[in-house]
Design a protein around this motif. Structure first.
Motif, mmCIF file in Angstrom:
data_model
loop_
_atom_site.group_PDB
_atom_site.id
_atom_site.type_symbol
_atom_site.label_atom_id
_atom_site.label_comp_id
_atom_site.label_asym_id
_atom_site.label_seq_id
_atom_site.Cartn_x
_atom_site.Cartn_y
_atom_site.Cartn_z
ATOM 1 N N ALA A 39 1.020 -1.147 -0.632
ATOM 2 C CA ALA A 39 -0.105 -0.127 0.048
ATOM 3 C C ALA A 39 0.595 1.431 0.173
ATOM 4 N N GLY A 40 0.414 1.851 -1.282
ATOM 5 C CA GLY A 40 1.397 3.728 -1.207
ATOM 6 C C GLY A 40 2.544 3.535 -1.886
ATOM 7 N N THR A 41 2.693 1.788 -2.276
ATOM 8 C CA THR A 41 3.974 2.066 -3.196
ATOM 9 C C THR A 41 4.241 2.223 -4.509
ATOM 10 N N THR A 42 4.945 1.979 -5.339
ATOM 11 C CA THR A 42 4.846 2.610 -6.767
ATOM 12 C C THR A 42 4.891 0.977 -7.178
ATOM 13 N N ALA A 43 4.736 0.905 -8.939
ATOM 14 C CA ALA A 43 5.482 -0.619 -9.339
ATOM 15 C C ALA A 43 6.794 -0.047 -9.264
ATOM 16 N N ALA A 44 7.622 1.137 -8.905
ATOM 17 C CA ALA A 44 8.958 0.670 -9.880
ATOM 18 C C ALA A 44 9.179 0.061 -8.372
ATOM 19 N N SER A 45 8.604 0.784 -6.946
ATOM 20 C CA SER A 45 9.765 0.403 -5.942
ATOM 21 C C SER A 45 9.624 -1.088 -5.667
ATOM 22 N N ARG A 46 8.401 -2.296 -5.826
ATOM 23 C CA ARG A 46 8.321 -3.580 -5.601
ATOM 24 C C ARG A 46 9.229 -4.137 -6.330
ATOM 25 N N PRO A 47 10.124 -5.307 -5.579
ATOM 26 C CA PRO A 47 10.954 -6.101 -5.948
ATOM 27 C C PRO A 47 11.266 -7.138 -7.691
ATOM 28 N N SER A 48 11.630 -6.911 -8.374
ATOM 29 C CA SER A 48 11.300 -7.532 -9.550
ATOM 30 C C SER A 48 12.225 -9.205 -9.162
ATOM 31 N N PRO A 49 11.696 -10.095 -10.296
ATOM 32 C CA PRO A 49 12.250 -11.523 -10.380
ATOM 33 C C PRO A 49 13.541 -11.431 -9.959
ATOM 34 N N ARG A 50 14.583 -11.084 -10.602
ATOM 35 C CA ARG A 50 15.356 -10.574 -9.999
ATOM 36 C C ARG A 50 16.270 -10.845 -8.770
ATOM 37 N N ASP A 51 15.459 -9.973 -8.116
ATOM 38 C CA ASP A 51 15.618 -9.587 -6.691
ATOM 39 C C ASP A 51 15.689 -9.793 -5.604
ATOM 40 N N TRP A 52 14.581 -10.945 -5.753
ATOM 41 C CA TRP A 52 14.379 -12.120 -4.373
ATOM 42 C C TRP A 52 14.605 -13.661 -5.169
ATOM 43 N N SER A 53 14.770 -14.179 -3.672
ATOM 44 C CA SER A 53 14.193 -15.208 -4.266
ATOM 45 C C SER A 53 13.012 -16.015 -3.255
ATOM 46 N N CYS A 54 12.732 -17.143 -3.727
ATOM 47 C CA CYS A 54 11.052 -18.116 -3.083
ATOM 48 C C CYS A 54 11.181 -19.656 -2.922
ATOM 49 N N ARG A 55 10.723 -19.369 -1.653
ATOM 50 C CA ARG A 55 10.123 -21.163 -1.467
ATOM 51 C C ARG A 55 8.611 -21.448 -1.143
ATOM 52 N N GLY A 56 8.618 -21.907 -2.189
ATOM 53 C CA GLY A 56 7.389 -22.526 -1.330
ATOM 54 C C GLY A 56 5.850 -21.421 -2.150
ATOM 55 N N GLY A 57 6.908 -21.108 -3.086
ATOM 56 C CA GLY A 57 5.345 -19.812 -3.753
ATOM 57 C C GLY A 57 3.691 -20.365 -4.517
ATOM 58 N N THR A 58 3.282 -19.228 -4.645
ATOM 59 C CA THR A 58 1.477 -19.736 -4.763
ATOM 60 C C THR A 58 1.051 -18.813 -5.909
ATOM 61 N N PHE A 59 0.246 -19.408 -6.851
ATOM 62 C CA PHE A 59 -0.225 -18.552 -7.824
ATOM 63 C C PHE A 59 -1.685 -18.444 -7.731
ATOM 64 N N ARG A 60 -2.215 -17.517 -7.947
ATOM 65 C CA ARG A 60 -3.425 -16.909 -7.333
ATOM 66 C C ARG A 60 -4.185 -16.383 -9.392
ATOM 67 N N TRP A 61 -4.814 -16.880 -9.653
ATOM 68 C CA TRP A 61 -5.231 -16.570 -11.182
ATOM 69 C C TRP A 61 -5.927 -15.751 -11.151
ATOM 70 N N GLY A 62 -6.319 -14.979 -12.428
ATOM 71 C CA GLY A 62 -7.863 -13.168 -12.497
ATOM 72 C C GLY A 62 -7.873 -13.978 -13.672
ATOM 73 N N LYS A 63 -8.363 -13.691 -14.397
ATOM 74 C CA LYS A 63 -9.379 -13.599 -15.630
ATOM 75 C C LYS A 63 -8.126 -15.108 -16.576
ATOM 76 N N VAL A 64 -9.260 -16.510 -17.297
ATOM 77 C CA VAL A 64 -8.736 -17.149 -17.900
ATOM 78 C C VAL A 64 -9.286 -16.905 -19.226
ATOM 79 N N THR A 65 -8.529 -16.356 -20.087
ATOM 80 C CA THR A 65 -9.408 -16.199 -21.820
ATOM 81 C C THR A 65 -9.328 -17.846 -22.504
ATOM 82 N N GLY A 66 -9.804 -18.335 -23.346
ATOM 83 C CA GLY A 66 -9.186 -19.390 -24.256
ATOM 84 C C GLY A 66 -10.212 -18.596 -25.409
ATOM 85 N N GLN A 67 -8.990 -18.976 -26.528
ATOM 86 C CA GLN A 67 -9.103 -18.630 -28.090
ATOM 87 C C GLN A 67 -9.072 -19.475 -29.014
#
Length: 223
Positions: A39-67
């Protein structure tokens, strides 16, 4: 290979099986201090994939579109079969598109996280999906379609379609909003669709046939 009728055409279904590997989300790295709440942070201030490590990460899915996308199409052929006869006709299919499965932005664990993303979305959609990095062009051995037909007189076109799938996601480690990647996974279903339609048939056609009709059916081809 299953068969099902299509209005004004004969359709065949061909299945390709894409292997899905399972993987856990692991990566080595030094511990990092937790970031403040997003909250209150900008997109630029969020960590990029190369900046952090993850153990046991999870996915939350938004809109799924098939065509359904047209992957290959034949030339138009005039097929005339008299009453009481059965004729086999072969159509040569020309690839129209090459697809590539990808995730953007890249996930911190690279290939392992990409496979985990596909597995997660496959579970959600209950379908076999191509792995990140895979490409699809209609294989050489599948570039002909042979059908048998009885009495008929028309200009026919063969098509192959692929169902593409695109889904937005959030990938995180659940650490107070830190280490979060928001992105999109683009892939396709392992089951392809193939069929025939007749040029000039005045009926509602599926999207794959509509595109092929515009490309192939013209003056001198029954329209």
């Amino acid at each position: 290979m299953g068969r099902k009728p299509i209005r004004g055409a004969v359709a065949l279904a061909t299945a390709f099986v894409a292997a899905l590997a399972t993987a856990s989300c692991t990566a080595a790295g030094e511990p990092r201090a937790a970031h403040p709440s997003t909250a209150g942070t900008t997109a630029a201030s969020r960590p990029s994939p190369r900046d952090w490590s993850c153990r046991g990460g999870t996915f939350r899915w938004g809109k799924v579109t098939g065509q359904m996308r047209l992957a290959a199409v034949s030339d138009a052929q005039h097929v005339r079969v008299p009453a009481g006869k059965t004729v086999r006709t072969t159509f040569g299919l020309v690839p129209l598109r090459t697809l590539r499965a990808n995730v953007y932005p890249p996930l911190p664990e690279g290939a392992a996280a990409g496979r985990a993303a596909v597995d997660s979305l496959a579970d959600r959609t209950d379908s076999d999906l191509a792995r990140v990095g895979d490409t699809f062009t209609l294989p050489e051995g599948d570039r002909t379609l042979t059908v048998s037909s009885g009495r008929s007189d028309g200009v026919l076109v063969a098509v192959v379609g692929v169902r593409t799938v695109e889904a937005s996601f959030v990938y995180d480690c659940g650490a107070s909003g830190s280490g979060t990647v928001r992105g999109t996974l683009s892939t396709w279903s392992a089951a392809t669709y193939s069929g025939l339609f007749a040029c000039g048939i005045r009926e509602e056609l599926p999207a794959v046939e509509i595109e092929a009709h515009a490309l192939v059916c013209g003056q001198g081809n029954g329209t």
